[in-house]
Design a protein around this motif. Sequence first.
Motif, PDB file in Angstrom:
ATOM      1  N   TYR A   1       4.312  13.452  11.729  1.00 20.12           N
ATOM      2  CA  TYR A   1       3.578  12.747  12.777  1.00 20.12           C
ATOM      3  C   TYR A   1       3.235  11.318  12.331  1.00 20.12           C
ATOM      4  N   VAL A   2       4.267  10.532  12.175  1.00 19.02           N
ATOM      5  CA  VAL A   2       4.141   9.122  11.805  1.00 19.02           C
ATOM      6  C   VAL A   2       4.492   8.285  13.021  1.00 19.02           C
ATOM      7  N   TYR A   3       3.604   7.378  13.380  1.00 17.18           N
ATOM      8  CA  TYR A   3       3.788   6.545  14.572  1.00 17.18           C
ATOM      9  C   TYR A   3       3.825   5.080  14.135  1.00 17.18           C
TER      10      TYR A   3
ATOM     11  N   PHE B   1       0.843  -1.201   0.000  1.00 18.55           N
ATOM     12  CA  PHE B   1       0.000   0.000   0.000  1.00 18.55           C
ATOM     13  C   PHE B   1       0.869   1.238   0.000  1.00 18.55           C
ATOM     14  N   ALA B   2       0.262   2.360  -0.354  1.00 21.12           N
ATOM     15  CA  ALA B   2       0.890   3.666  -0.233  1.00 21.12           C
ATOM     16  C   ALA B   2      -0.099   4.614   0.420  1.00 21.12           C
ATOM     17  N   ILE B   3       0.335   5.257   1.494  1.00 20.14           N
ATOM     18  CA  ILE B   3      -0.433   6.349   2.098  1.00 20.14           C
ATOM     19  C   ILE B   3       0.215   7.614   1.566  1.00 20.14           C
ATOM     20  N   TYR B   4      -0.499   8.303   0.693  1.00 19.42           N
ATOM     21  CA  TYR B   4       0.165   9.181  -0.256  1.00 19.42           C
ATOM     22  C   TYR B   4      -0.315  10.620  -0.103  1.00 19.42           C
ATOM     23  N   ASP B   5      -0.137  11.393  -1.157  1.00 24.56           N
ATOM     24  CA  ASP B   5      -0.292  12.844  -1.130  1.00 24.56           C
ATOM     25  C   ASP B   5      -1.603  13.313  -0.505  1.00 24.56           C
ATOM     26  N   TYR B   6      -1.472  14.302   0.361  1.00 27.41           N
ATOM     27  CA  TYR B   6      -2.608  14.970   0.991  1.00 27.41           C
ATOM     28  C   TYR B   6      -3.472  14.010   1.805  1.00 27.41           C
ATOM     29  N   SER B   7      -2.870  13.012   2.422  1.00 27.63           N
ATOM     30  CA  SER B   7      -3.613  12.108   3.304  1.00 27.63           C
ATOM     31  C   SER B   7      -3.277  12.430   4.743  1.00 27.63           C
ATOM     32  N   ARG B   8      -4.282  12.377   5.583  1.00 28.95           N
ATOM     33  CA  ARG B   8      -4.040  12.612   7.015  1.00 28.95           C
ATOM     34  C   ARG B   8      -4.977  11.750   7.853  1.00 28.95           C
ATOM     35  N   HIS B   9      -4.556  11.510   9.097  1.00 28.18           N
ATOM     36  CA  HIS B   9      -5.346  10.749  10.070  1.00 28.18           C
ATOM     37  C   HIS B   9      -5.659   9.345   9.527  1.00 28.18           C
ATOM     38  N   THR B  10      -4.604   8.589   9.257  1.00 30.48           N
ATOM     39  CA  THR B  10      -4.733   7.243   8.697  1.00 30.48           C
ATOM     40  C   THR B  10      -4.257   6.217   9.716  1.00 30.48           C
TER      41      THR B  10
ATOM     42  N   ASP C   1       4.219  12.231   1.923  1.00 37.97           N
ATOM     43  CA  ASP C   1       3.376  13.428   2.014  1.00 37.97           C
ATOM     44  C   ASP C   1       2.109  13.152   2.812  1.00 37.97           C
ATOM     45  N   THR C   2       2.273  12.653   4.013  1.00 43.75           N
ATOM     46  CA  THR C   2       1.132  12.321   4.861  1.00 43.75           C
ATOM     47  C   THR C   2       1.238  13.067   6.181  1.00 43.75           C
ATOM     48  N   TYR C   3       0.134  13.074   6.900  1.00 46.59           N
ATOM     49  CA  TYR C   3       0.065  13.785   8.170  1.00 46.59           C
ATOM     50  C   TYR C   3      -0.734  12.936   9.152  1.00 46.59           C
ATOM     51  N   ASP C   4      -0.130  12.580  10.267  1.00 44.52           N
ATOM     52  CA  ASP C   4      -0.788  11.825  11.329  1.00 44.52           C
ATOM     53  C   ASP C   4      -1.164  10.419  10.856  1.00 44.52           C
ATOM     54  N   VAL C   5      -0.149   9.562  10.749  1.00 44.58           N
ATOM     55  CA  VAL C   5      -0.330   8.173  10.340  1.00 44.58           C
ATOM     56  C   VAL C   5       0.053   7.270  11.502  1.00 44.58           C
TER      57      VAL C   5
ATOM     58  N   ASP D   1       9.102  14.785   9.556  1.00 47.35           N
ATOM     59  CA  ASP D   1       9.156  15.440  10.850  1.00 47.35           C
ATOM     60  C   ASP D   1       8.323  14.655  11.861  1.00 47.35           C
ATOM     61  N   TYR D   2       8.871  14.427  13.019  1.00 42.75           N
ATOM     62  CA  TYR D   2       8.216  13.788  14.157  1.00 42.75           C
ATOM     63  C   TYR D   2       7.739  12.381  13.791  1.00 42.75           C
ATOM     64  N   VAL D   3       8.708  11.496  13.634  1.00 40.60           N
ATOM     65  CA  VAL D   3       8.436  10.083  13.373  1.00 40.60           C
ATOM     66  C   VAL D   3       8.777   9.310  14.638  1.00 40.60           C
ATOM     67  N   VAL D   4       7.800   8.576  15.164  1.00 45.51           N
ATOM     68  CA  VAL D   4       7.978   7.810  16.398  1.00 45.51           C
ATOM     69  C   VAL D   4       8.003   6.323  16.053  1.00 45.51           C
ATOM     70  N   ILE D   5       9.094   5.628  16.410  1.00 44.62           N
ATOM     71  CA  ILE D   5       9.229   4.190  16.166  1.00 44.62           C
ATOM     72  C   ILE D   5       9.577   3.553  17.511  1.00 44.62           C
ATOM     73  N   LYS D   6       8.637   2.778  18.052  1.00 43.04           N
ATOM     74  CA  LYS D   6       8.900   2.218  19.369  1.00 43.04           C
ATOM     75  C   LYS D   6       8.127   0.908  19.574  1.00 43.04           C
ATOM     76  N   ASN D   7       8.680   0.076  20.453  1.00 42.89           N
ATOM     77  CA  ASN D   7       8.030  -1.168  20.893  1.00 42.89           C
ATOM     78  C   ASN D   7       7.703  -2.106  19.734  1.00 42.89           C
ATOM     79  N   ASN D   8       8.602  -2.143  18.736  1.00 38.10           N
ATOM     80  CA  ASN D   8       8.450  -3.085  17.638  1.00 38.10           C
ATOM     81  C   ASN D   8       9.409  -4.260  17.838  1.00 38.10           C
ATOM     82  N   TYR D   9       9.032  -5.436  17.376  1.00 35.81           N
ATOM     83  CA  TYR D   9       9.897  -6.609  17.432  1.00 35.81           C
ATOM     84  C   TYR D   9      10.296  -6.948  16.006  1.00 35.81           C
TER      85      TYR D   9
END
Length: 378
Positions: free
Chosen positions: A305-307, A241-250, A274-278, A356-364
């Motif tokens: 804001y990618v988590y 998949f691609a979460i792509y241009d002008y996508s937010r809150h996914t 080009d995403t916001y809040d994934v 900007d602001y990419v959080v990567i945590k608690n992955n195995y």
Amino acid sequence: MSNYSNQWWSVLNGKPYITVSAKGIANGLSEIPNDGADFGPDTPDTQTYGIQEAVNYASNTGTYKVHLQPSTYTWLAVSTTQQLTPTVQVPAGVTIEGSGIDKTIIKINDSTLTYNVPFVLNSNTRITGMTFDMAWNQNSTYSPSSIIINNPSSNIEIDHNKFIHQALPWFIQLYATFNSTSPPSGYIENVFIHDNIINANIPNGNNAYESILVSNSKYVKIYNNYFYTDATTSAMNSGFFAIYDYSRHTDIFDNLFETPSNAPAHSPMMYFSDTYDVHFFNNHGIFDPTNTNVSMLGVFNSSKYVYIEGNVFTGPLAQNVDGYANFVSFGLGPDAVANGSGGPDGNVSQNSGWNDYVVIKNNYVTGAFKLFDFSFSG
């Protein structure tokens, strides 16, 4: 209108759902009109087994549900002897319900046409309970999508379906209304894609696009799906998949992604650009492709804001030290700039700005040669 037609329409009034059959007198598959269904090949002047007429009737009468009986509905493309099966425009509020995976089958017959989409969805619509076989004639130059979602629209559900034999473009496409210099005029909102089986393969060696393309959207949830390739895959498509241009809150969660040892892969396997809040969380990936130069996830071009949390990815992805395999790759494309015009809410612009602001945590993660890779071409 004849007396028979008057009686037929009066019988349909008040029914909880409308039925459609792929069999009828017209195609020699039944001895009674439409094999007893309300609509079908014997529907006057139909080009879609009566499906378009059925959804129109369901919308106009407030029934809002159309049931496709078990059969194969063969979508014809252009050739010298065949007529194009038009796209079914699903009106707002209508559900098309199949009889179950591998029971109701939407199958492409001829791959001489580059655009032949079975269903286009509008607001408050649902597609459920069927199989889409998109390139069964083994022509990898064919390029339909199974489903396109119109823009703007809202409240769309695609669930409990099976997608196999991907052609060049996407199985599911959220239709974009922008270009490199013009932001979108609206969004596709509240889309739920869940409990589907998605076989991201393409025959004959050509690369396809992503299985699902999310763009121009707000509040999309992709969950409880099984994405996989198999030994019949001659070339992996450009990611699941691609979460792509002008996508937010996914939100992408509780999915299973699998590429076995005898299948090739693409890098990255899935990506955000080009995403916001994934939020990508609680997913499980099993990757053992024939090539090791892959990344599981890509974060590109002004994604903010990618988590990425609580996922389990296993593999051996790094089978030799000369290759590379990453859990996450970060990149900035050649078209990226420091600032952009932004979409309707000003948050994200196509190919503009830095991650900007990419959080990567608690992955195995096991089997990756490197956990992260940073590459900048712009």
